[in-house]
Enzyme design. Sequence first.
Site, PDB file in Angstrom:
ATOM      1  N   MET A 265       0.806  -1.233   0.000  1.00 11.81           N
ATOM      2  CA  MET A 265       0.000   0.000   0.000  1.00 11.81           C
ATOM      3  C   MET A 265       0.832   1.273   0.000  1.00 11.81           C
ATOM      4  O   MET A 265       0.264   2.347   0.173  1.00 11.81           O
ATOM      5  CB  MET A 265      -0.897   0.013   1.238  1.00 11.81           C
ATOM      6  CG  MET A 265      -1.967  -1.038   1.197  1.00 11.81           C
ATOM      7  SD  MET A 265      -2.947  -0.989  -0.344  1.00 11.81           S
ATOM      8  CE  MET A 265      -2.522  -2.550  -1.056  1.00 11.81           C
ATOM      9  N   PRO A 266       2.158   1.164  -0.066  1.00 10.67           N
ATOM     10  CA  PRO A 266       2.875   2.432   0.019  1.00 10.67           C
ATOM     11  C   PRO A 266       2.552   3.359  -1.155  1.00 10.67           C
ATOM     12  O   PRO A 266       2.298   2.886  -2.269  1.00 10.67           O
ATOM     13  CB  PRO A 266       4.346   2.003  -0.035  1.00 10.67           C
ATOM     14  CG  PRO A 266       4.320   0.676  -0.682  1.00 10.67           C
ATOM     15  CD  PRO A 266       3.026   0.029  -0.275  1.00 10.67           C
ATOM     16  N   LEU A 267       2.570   4.615  -0.838  1.00  5.92           N
ATOM     17  CA  LEU A 267       2.289   5.667  -1.826  1.00  5.92           C
ATOM     18  C   LEU A 267       3.504   6.577  -1.858  1.00  5.92           C
ATOM     19  O   LEU A 267       3.984   7.024  -0.808  1.00  5.92           O
ATOM     20  CB  LEU A 267       1.054   6.438  -1.371  1.00  5.92           C
ATOM     21  CG  LEU A 267       0.691   7.706  -2.103  1.00  5.92           C
ATOM     22  CD1 LEU A 267       0.331   7.400  -3.554  1.00  5.92           C
ATOM     23  CD2 LEU A 267      -0.511   8.365  -1.398  1.00  5.92           C
TER      24      LEU A 267
ATOM     25  N   TRP B 217       2.283   2.530  -5.341  1.00  8.07           N
ATOM     26  CA  TRP B 217       1.817   3.581  -6.239  1.00  8.07           C
ATOM     27  C   TRP B 217       2.838   4.723  -6.230  1.00  8.07           C
ATOM     28  O   TRP B 217       3.346   5.083  -5.160  1.00  8.07           O
ATOM     29  CB  TRP B 217       0.473   4.152  -5.767  1.00  8.07           C
ATOM     30  CG  TRP B 217      -0.726   3.302  -6.028  1.00  8.07           C
ATOM     31  CD1 TRP B 217      -0.758   1.980  -6.384  1.00  8.07           C
ATOM     32  CD2 TRP B 217      -2.087   3.728  -5.962  1.00  8.07           C
ATOM     33  NE1 TRP B 217      -2.062   1.566  -6.538  1.00  8.07           N
ATOM     34  CE2 TRP B 217      -2.910   2.618  -6.286  1.00  8.07           C
ATOM     35  CE3 TRP B 217      -2.732   4.943  -5.668  1.00  8.07           C
ATOM     36  CZ2 TRP B 217      -4.300   2.690  -6.320  1.00  8.07           C
ATOM     37  CZ3 TRP B 217      -4.112   5.009  -5.683  1.00  8.07           C
ATOM     38  CH2 TRP B 217      -4.889   3.895  -6.014  1.00  8.07           C
TER      39      TRP B 217
END
Lengths: 65, 65, 65, 65, 65, 65
Positions: F1-3, F40
């Site tokens: 989930m890192p952005l 992302w």
Amino acid sequence: MPLIQVVQTPGKTAEQKRELVRELTEAFVRSTGAKPESVWVTVNEVAADSWSVAGETLADRAAKA
Amino acid sequence: MPLIQVVQTPGKTAEQKRELVRELTEAFVRSTGAKPESVWVTVNEVAADSWSVAGETLADRAAKA
Amino acid sequence: MPLIQVVQTPGKTAEQKRELVRELTEAFVRSTGAKPESVWVTVNEVAADSWSVAGETLADRAAKA
Amino acid sequence: MPLIQVVQTPGKTAEQKRELVRELTEAFVRSTGAKPESVWVTVNEVAADSWSVAGETLADRAAKA
Amino acid sequence: MPLIQVVQTPGKTAEQKRELVRELTEAFVRSTGAKPESVWVTVNEVAADSWSVAGETLADRAAKA
Amino acid sequence: MPLIQVVQTPGKTAEQKRELVRELTEAFVRSTGAKPESVWVTVNEVAADSWSVAGETLADRAAKA
């Protein structure tokens, strides 16, 4: 002047963050030719109960996994 | 409708934040003519071990200074 | 290391932006004692049809005013 | 790929956040036709002493209300 | 005071944005009880060649689809 | 989930952006063990007349250099 703002879930150690900001900076410099001193990286943390995919929090998704 | 999002390292007192948001709002109003009630300021904090310049965290840079 | 990210509607001239970033930087330095060279300001623009208050875009609110 | 970043004051329970991210995702899907799995929502919290309107923190405004 | 910052790829019409900000505001009010006038929504656009998943831009992924 | 949200000045080609998002994703995966599909990256651009250091826009600093 590039700014790299990372948002991730908590749990990384200081050493992992140290490596992450170094690797991201080097990746930026390699691909754009920017000067390292001009690159800022910030690492922000958002808890798993405050982050959702498809309307379901990461905490709930992990509990079901 | 202007939004001013400040990101800084922790350590400011409530009184310093009070003065900071007032000064930033006045500065915005002075230079743009915006109405004070339309100006939002948020102050976010990122720890020194989660912020880097040139690939090195502010915490490590301070430790060497 | 402070970062000041401004979000506002379009329409400011280069000169107005010049004054805005200068005023915001001075306001930050005055109220926190930070070094001017450490202060970054970015000005981002969001169109009036892409910004809402109470569920109504600024463009529609202006058209009714 | 839409990203919805919410910034609010603290105090919401895990259940309220669960409902919030679900409602925001459904609202996005309804109005744009995006696939639910493509929608990310993050909820960030900024304390009332770190958020101002018209140069006055929400904490001070609440204390006067 | 909640702030909802949407980031999406370009291409939505003014009417779609109008509906999106209204729906997101109503969703926020329904699930938190916030006052509608306190809710800001901004919609930012990032082009498909500037957004990646798994290291591949949305533009390249779409070209292969 | 890192952005990973990158903010930089305009001027990069599509190919440079392609390489940048790939390199940043690989750097993140290498240093954290995250799955590539979960990462992302968005690249936002802020013009040199809208970005300042020490109260002076990058455009003005470049003009004096």
